[in-house]
Design an enzyme around this catalytic site. Structure first.
Site, PDB file in Angstrom:
ATOM      1  N   LEU A  59       0.813  -1.215   0.000  1.00  0.00           N
ATOM      2  CA  LEU A  59       0.000   0.000   0.000  1.00  0.00           C
ATOM      3  C   LEU A  59       0.847   1.265   0.000  1.00  0.00           C
ATOM      4  O   LEU A  59       1.914   1.315   0.591  1.00  0.00           O
ATOM      5  CB  LEU A  59      -0.939  -0.012   1.216  1.00  0.00           C
ATOM      6  CG  LEU A  59      -1.896  -1.210   1.278  1.00  0.00           C
ATOM      7  CD1 LEU A  59      -2.778  -1.118   2.524  1.00  0.00           C
ATOM      8  CD2 LEU A  59      -2.757  -1.325   0.024  1.00  0.00           C
ATOM      9  N   HIS A  60       0.318   2.278  -0.674  1.00  0.00           N
ATOM     10  CA  HIS A  60       0.959   3.596  -0.721  1.00  0.00           C
ATOM     11  C   HIS A  60      -0.138   4.641  -0.570  1.00  0.00           C
ATOM     12  O   HIS A  60      -1.317   4.303  -0.386  1.00  0.00           O
ATOM     13  CB  HIS A  60       1.748   3.763  -2.033  1.00  0.00           C
ATOM     14  CG  HIS A  60       0.960   3.391  -3.261  1.00  0.00           C
ATOM     15  ND1 HIS A  60      -0.137   4.112  -3.687  1.00  0.00           N
ATOM     16  CD2 HIS A  60       1.071   2.355  -4.132  1.00  0.00           C
ATOM     17  CE1 HIS A  60      -0.633   3.549  -4.779  1.00  0.00           C
ATOM     18  NE2 HIS A  60       0.074   2.464  -5.071  1.00  0.00           N
ATOM     19  N   HIS A  70      -3.508   4.298  -2.472  1.00  0.00           N
ATOM     20  CA  HIS A  70      -4.505   3.440  -1.810  1.00  0.00           C
ATOM     21  C   HIS A  70      -5.131   4.173  -0.618  1.00  0.00           C
ATOM     22  O   HIS A  70      -6.341   4.115  -0.410  1.00  0.00           O
ATOM     23  CB  HIS A  70      -3.834   2.161  -1.277  1.00  0.00           C
ATOM     24  CG  HIS A  70      -3.213   1.292  -2.332  1.00  0.00           C
ATOM     25  ND1 HIS A  70      -1.863   1.095  -2.431  1.00  0.00           N
ATOM     26  CD2 HIS A  70      -3.766   0.548  -3.329  1.00  0.00           C
ATOM     27  CE1 HIS A  70      -1.590   0.265  -3.429  1.00  0.00           C
ATOM     28  NE2 HIS A  70      -2.728  -0.080  -3.999  1.00  0.00           N
ATOM     29  N   ARG A 116       4.250  -1.032  -8.194  1.00  0.00           N
ATOM     30  CA  ARG A 116       5.333  -1.479  -9.088  1.00  0.00           C
ATOM     31  C   ARG A 116       6.483  -0.475  -9.138  1.00  0.00           C
ATOM     32  O   ARG A 116       7.550  -0.816  -9.659  1.00  0.00           O
ATOM     33  CB  ARG A 116       4.787  -1.766 -10.488  1.00  0.00           C
ATOM     34  CG  ARG A 116       3.917  -3.024 -10.532  1.00  0.00           C
ATOM     35  CD  ARG A 116       3.598  -3.460 -11.964  1.00  0.00           C
ATOM     36  NE  ARG A 116       3.018  -4.783 -12.002  1.00  0.00           N
ATOM     37  CZ  ARG A 116       1.700  -5.047 -12.098  1.00  0.00           C
ATOM     38  NH1 ARG A 116       0.830  -4.057 -12.160  1.00  0.00           N
ATOM     39  NH2 ARG A 116       1.263  -6.290 -12.131  1.00  0.00           N
TER      40      ARG A 116
END
Ligand code: AMP
Length: 303
Positions: free
Chosen positions: A41-42, A45, A195
């Site tokens: 998660l970043h 999100h 990614r």
């Protein structure tokens, strides 16, 4: 003032228990907001979580790296997984429930039913990644059945995916409102993505070329350019100038049909899929009629 207490996060691994919790919440009249993710998660999100919190009283996040949406030569086995960090991020963000099923819980050995949104799923991302959107539509349909949310939130970062999910929700009369939220970017413009963790330092620097190409289109549209072909040439020129970048596609398409356009007349997207080294990144610019009364319906862009 002391910070408000953080509610404890419950992690659910089984379909049956998730269904029971959702049923109980809905029976109590609670509004369920749902954010499906593949983890790592970043802040992209977390922006969906924040939007979900504003619109609901129980937020469910799912983390499931969905094998059905990866092609045989894609990165399923190496896809970043960081479950402890993810848990602490969403707990701090005020999420009450994490649904984190294992692959066999979702796809038992005899699984054989799929959802396919025809037409839209074959273009662009679908052409480069055959079967991808069948996997996406199938998992999203299943998760919506399991979590039974009132609202489900998706990022415009995956614009074609969001369009396909809206179509599926309409075609299959799903009882969930689909909301699409803006793209969250790093300070240099790179769209946040799990990614991005694959990128080596030189690639990370080169990856801003997607943003730069889209921003150049935004500037030209602001000056009055409406010819899609010329804008595509401009994007390609900027991308081609970056030695580490290889274009998969760089197109301007209608926001509804995802078919190429020649003139910018209606809402559309400039869409990019570009390899930076071995890492495939996507990004887009949304081009739409500005809604403010003083704009007289001129085209506006959101990155
Ligand atoms: P993923 O974990 O990549 O499957 O993404 C889960 C959800 O987060 C999808 O709806 C994505 O569109 C959304 N998302 C991913 N990156 C971003 C971003 N940079 N900004 C906003 N939403 C995002």
């Amino acid at each position: 003032m002391p910070a408000p207490p953080i509610s404890k996060l419950e992690t659910i691994h089984t379909v049956e228990w998730m269904k029971q919790c959702s049923r109980a919440a809905r029976a109590e009249g609670r509004i369920i907001g749902f954010v499906p993710t593949m983890g790592a998660l970043h802040d992209g999100h977390l922006s969906l979580v924040r939007a979900a919190r504003e619109k609901s009283d129980m937020v469910v996040v799912s983390i499931f790296v969905n094998p059905k949406q990866f092609g045989p030569s894609e990165d399923l086995t190496t896809y970043p997984r960081s479950s402890e960090k993810d848990k602490s991020l969403i707990e701090t963000a005020g999420v009450q429930t994490l649904f984190a099923p294992g692959p066999t819980e979702i796809y038992p050995g005899d699984f054989c039913t799929y959802v396919n949104v025809e037409g839209l799923s074959e273009r662009l991302e679908g052409r480069s990644r055959p079967g991808h959107f069948r996997g996406v539509a199938t998992i999203v349909w299943k998760l919506l059945q399991i979590v039974q949310p009132n609202i489900a939130l998706f990022g415009r970062k995956d614009a074609q995916q969001a369009r396909i999910i809206r179509q599926m929700a309409r075609d299959l009369n799903l009882d969930t409102e689909i909301l699409v939220c803006p793209i969250v970017r790093e300070s240099d413009g790179l769209a946040m993505s799990s990614r991005n963790l694959y990128l080596k330092p030189a690639e990370r620097r080169a990856a801003t070329v997607l943003y730069r190409a889209l921003d150049a289109v935004r500037i030209e549209i602001g000056k009055g350019e409406r010819d899609a072909q010329r804008l595509q040439v401009l994007m390609r020129k900027i991308l081609d100038a970056e030695p580490l970048a290889t274009i998969d596609y760089a197109e301007i398409v209608d926001a509804d049909s995802f078919e190429p356009v020649t003139q910018l007349r209606r809402a559309c997207f400039a869409l990019l899929a570009v390899f930076i080294g071995a890492t495939r990144l996507i990004d887009n610019l949304s081009i739409d009629r500005a809604v403010s009364p003083e704009s007289s319906g001129e085209l506006g862009c959101s990155l």
